[in-house]
Motif scaffolding. Structure first.
Motif, mmCIF file in Angstrom:
data_model
loop_
_atom_site.group_PDB
_atom_site.id
_atom_site.type_symbol
_atom_site.label_atom_id
_atom_site.label_comp_id
_atom_site.label_asym_id
_atom_site.label_seq_id
_atom_site.Cartn_x
_atom_site.Cartn_y
_atom_site.Cartn_z
ATOM 1 N N GLU A 269 5.407 39.952 -25.700
ATOM 2 C CA GLU A 269 4.004 39.573 -25.603
ATOM 3 C C GLU A 269 3.773 38.409 -24.643
ATOM 4 O O GLU A 269 2.734 38.339 -23.984
ATOM 5 C CB GLU A 269 3.461 39.195 -26.985
ATOM 6 C CG GLU A 269 3.240 40.370 -27.921
ATOM 7 C CD GLU A 269 2.096 41.254 -27.462
ATOM 8 O OE1 GLU A 269 1.018 40.717 -27.131
ATOM 9 O OE2 GLU A 269 2.290 42.484 -27.409
ATOM 10 N N LEU A 270 4.737 37.496 -24.569
ATOM 11 C CA LEU A 270 4.528 36.258 -23.819
ATOM 12 C C LEU A 270 5.067 36.289 -22.397
ATOM 13 O O LEU A 270 4.821 35.360 -21.630
ATOM 14 C CB LEU A 270 5.170 35.081 -24.577
ATOM 15 C CG LEU A 270 4.601 34.787 -25.974
ATOM 16 C CD1 LEU A 270 5.370 33.660 -26.634
ATOM 17 C CD2 LEU A 270 3.115 34.452 -25.891
ATOM 18 N N THR A 271 5.809 37.314 -22.031
ATOM 19 C CA THR A 271 6.391 37.374 -20.691
ATOM 20 C C THR A 271 5.868 38.605 -19.960
ATOM 21 O O THR A 271 5.598 39.646 -20.561
ATOM 22 C CB THR A 271 7.926 37.430 -20.751
ATOM 23 O OG1 THR A 271 8.337 38.585 -21.516
ATOM 24 C CG2 THR A 271 8.476 36.180 -21.412
ATOM 25 N N ALA A 272 5.738 38.448 -18.628
ATOM 26 C CA ALA A 272 5.165 39.536 -17.833
ATOM 27 C C ALA A 272 6.101 40.056 -16.755
ATOM 28 O O ALA A 272 5.845 41.102 -16.173
ATOM 29 C CB ALA A 272 3.863 39.055 -17.183
ATOM 30 N N ASP A 273 7.176 39.343 -16.467
ATOM 31 C CA ASP A 273 8.093 39.798 -15.424
ATOM 32 C C ASP A 273 9.523 39.706 -15.932
ATOM 33 O O ASP A 273 9.800 39.126 -16.978
ATOM 34 C CB ASP A 273 7.924 38.957 -14.147
ATOM 35 C CG ASP A 273 8.117 37.469 -14.417
ATOM 36 O OD1 ASP A 273 9.272 37.018 -14.475
ATOM 37 O OD2 ASP A 273 7.100 36.764 -14.594
ATOM 38 N N ARG A 274 10.422 40.294 -15.165
ATOM 39 C CA ARG A 274 11.818 40.389 -15.604
ATOM 40 C C ARG A 274 12.461 39.024 -15.758
ATOM 41 O O ARG A 274 13.191 38.773 -16.710
ATOM 42 C CB ARG A 274 12.616 41.239 -14.607
ATOM 43 C CG ARG A 274 14.077 41.425 -14.992
ATOM 44 C CD ARG A 274 14.804 42.318 -14.001
ATOM 45 N NE ARG A 274 14.187 43.643 -13.950
ATOM 46 C CZ ARG A 274 14.612 44.615 -13.138
ATOM 47 N NH1 ARG A 274 15.612 44.388 -12.308
ATOM 48 N NH2 ARG A 274 14.024 45.792 -13.148
ATOM 49 N N GLN A 275 12.195 38.113 -14.828
ATOM 50 C CA GLN A 275 12.807 36.784 -14.893
ATOM 51 C C GLN A 275 12.354 36.038 -16.141
ATOM 52 O O GLN A 275 13.170 35.465 -16.873
ATOM 53 C CB GLN A 275 12.451 35.977 -13.650
ATOM 54 C CG GLN A 275 13.115 34.600 -13.603
ATOM 55 C CD GLN A 275 12.633 33.783 -12.421
ATOM 56 O OE1 GLN A 275 11.540 33.231 -12.446
ATOM 57 N NE2 GLN A 275 13.454 33.709 -11.378
ATOM 58 N N SER A 276 11.042 36.063 -16.400
ATOM 59 C CA SER A 276 10.518 35.387 -17.587
ATOM 60 C C SER A 276 11.026 36.045 -18.858
ATOM 61 O O SER A 276 11.284 35.371 -19.864
ATOM 62 C CB SER A 276 8.990 35.404 -17.568
ATOM 63 O OG SER A 276 8.484 34.733 -16.443
ATOM 64 N N HIS A 277 11.177 37.373 -18.825
ATOM 65 C CA HIS A 277 11.657 38.093 -20.016
ATOM 66 C C HIS A 277 13.088 37.678 -20.348
ATOM 67 O O HIS A 277 13.414 37.429 -21.511
ATOM 68 C CB HIS A 277 11.590 39.601 -19.766
ATOM 69 C CG HIS A 277 11.823 40.425 -20.988
ATOM 70 N ND1 HIS A 277 10.831 40.684 -21.914
ATOM 71 C CD2 HIS A 277 12.947 41.024 -21.460
ATOM 72 C CE1 HIS A 277 11.330 41.415 -22.898
ATOM 73 N NE2 HIS A 277 12.608 41.632 -22.649
ATOM 74 N N ALA A 278 13.942 37.595 -19.319
ATOM 75 C CA ALA A 278 15.326 37.182 -19.554
ATOM 76 C C ALA A 278 15.393 35.760 -20.084
ATOM 77 O O ALA A 278 16.151 35.462 -21.020
ATOM 78 C CB ALA A 278 16.130 37.302 -18.253
ATOM 79 N N ALA A 279 14.572 34.867 -19.500
ATOM 80 C CA ALA A 279 14.546 33.480 -19.970
ATOM 81 C C ALA A 279 14.017 33.406 -21.392
ATOM 82 O O ALA A 279 14.517 32.632 -22.218
ATOM 83 C CB ALA A 279 13.687 32.628 -19.033
ATOM 84 N N GLY A 280 12.994 34.218 -21.703
ATOM 85 C CA GLY A 280 12.434 34.230 -23.045
ATOM 86 C C GLY A 280 13.434 34.711 -24.080
ATOM 87 O O GLY A 280 13.538 34.140 -25.173
ATOM 88 N N GLU A 281 14.177 35.757 -23.768
ATOM 89 C CA GLU A 281 15.194 36.267 -24.693
ATOM 90 C C GLU A 281 16.261 35.213 -24.961
ATOM 91 O O GLU A 281 16.660 34.990 -26.112
ATOM 92 C CB GLU A 281 15.836 37.531 -24.115
ATOM 93 C CG GLU A 281 14.959 38.769 -24.193
ATOM 94 C CD GLU A 281 15.682 39.995 -23.695
ATOM 95 O OE1 GLU A 281 16.640 39.849 -22.909
ATOM 96 O OE2 GLU A 281 15.292 41.114 -24.084
ATOM 97 N N ASN A 282 16.730 34.563 -23.890
ATOM 98 C CA ASN A 282 17.759 33.533 -24.066
ATOM 99 C C ASN A 282 17.222 32.337 -24.836
ATOM 100 O O ASN A 282 17.928 31.751 -25.669
ATOM 101 C CB ASN A 282 18.291 33.088 -22.701
ATOM 102 C CG ASN A 282 19.068 34.187 -22.001
ATOM 103 O OD1 ASN A 282 19.252 35.269 -22.542
ATOM 104 N ND2 ASN A 282 19.529 33.925 -20.798
#
Length: 319
Positions: A269-282
């Motif tokens: 919900e909070l991330t829109a691109d691959r880079q942000s998604h990877a950072a969010g997961e970590n």
């Protein structure tokens, strides 16, 4: 007559069995309730003692910036904030001679392209990591003060809780060689990421008060209910110990699944691109490591309870 006396004082077999069955059902119900309470206790204690404890969260923030994906995302955000706040191309044109002013545009573009990599490498160094930790600590301390309603500077009527990356932006401009050019142009709102707005804080404060009370009450209540279940079991305590083991095991298993599902939902919900998604997961993995560790411990503890119930009894296995 002795037989008449015995028959008069001994309750009917059906009544004894009925009472035994009722006690058994009651014991299982209490075990189920205690398992649910244990699940809720783990979340409540984690939020109160870890997520809302500034010193613990500050240590976690240091782990965050040590992660490569998170450093990359922070570096990108810092450069974006810098370029949003200042027209770097225009600032570069000023000190350049007229015949080379046309180079300002390509230079600014090249700096923006290389900037995240420069800042990311800089975040590996203790100085910028310290600035990151200080920014997170200040923001977290302010948030806790607001939630506890003991802040004199931020109120629910007009306050906003932010994460201030201003110092990191200045350091980034210094690394790019344009600090003197852009420092005077940065306003006080540059690099501030809004976390909570005043219209959200009333609800958050009410939730915080409830959670703070539950973090102390639920652990005691959970142990009491487990104890009552064991007491009510009477002669079926071995079976009840097994049921307790199953309840603890399931609490840990369901908790791990809940943490993962919550992470997938929030990050998505909070991330829109691959880079942000990877950072969010970590980030989610690091922030919830102690929570997941608690649930993993429950899985192991539940297995030990099951083992204890299995070896208990009058046979040689009990020895």
């Amino acid at each position: 007559d002795v037989r008449e006396l015995v028959s008069d004082t001994t309750p009917p077999v059906t009544a004894v069995r009925s009472e035994s069955r009722a006690a058994s059902i009651g014991s299982y119900v209490l075990v189920a309730i205690a398992g649910i309470l244990l699940f809720l206790t783990t979340f409540a204690v984690w939020v109160d003692r870890v997520a809302l404890e500034t010193s613990v969260f500050a240590d976690t923030s240091s782990e965050l910036v040590e992660d490569e994906a998170i450093r990359r995302a922070v570096a990108t955000r810092v450069i974006d904030e810098l370029y949003d706040a200042v027209d770097v191309e225009e600032e570069l044109e000023g000190p350049l001679p007229e015949d080379v002013e046309s180079l300002a545009g390509p230079t600014a573009a090249a700096l923006r392209q290389a900037g995240p990599g420069v800042v990311e490498r800089a975040l590996e160094q203790p100085r910028l990591q310290r600035l990151w930790r200080e920014a997170v600590t200040r923001s977290h301390a302010t948030l806790v003060e607001v939630l506890e309603e003991r802040s004199g500077t931020v109120s629910t009527e007009e306050g906003v809780v932010t994460l201030d990356l201003g110092d990191l932006i200045l350091e980034a401009s210094d690394r790019l060689g344009v600090r003197d050019t852009v420092e005077s142009r940065l306003d006080e709102d540059t690099g501030r990421i809004e976390l909570f707005r005043s219209d959200e804080l009333d609800t958050a404060q009410d939730s915080f008060r409830i959670l703070n009370a539950l973090a102390w009450l639920l652990p005691i209540l959970t142990l009491v209910v487990f104890g009552l279940a064991l007491w009510l079991a009477g002669g079926r305590r071995r079976v009840t110990v097994r049921a307790i083991g199953i309840a603890i095991f399931l609490s840990g298993l369901v908790g791990l699944l809940a943490v993962n599902v919550a992470g997938w939902y929030l990050v998505g919900e909070l991330t829109a691109d691959r880079q942000s998604h990877a950072a969010g997961e970590n980030s989610w993995d690091i922030v919830t490591e102690l929570l997941r560790g608690s649930f993993r411990l429950q899985v192991v503890l539940g297995l030990f309870f099951l083992l204890a119930a299995w070896i208990a009894g009058a046979g040689p296995r009990a020895v």
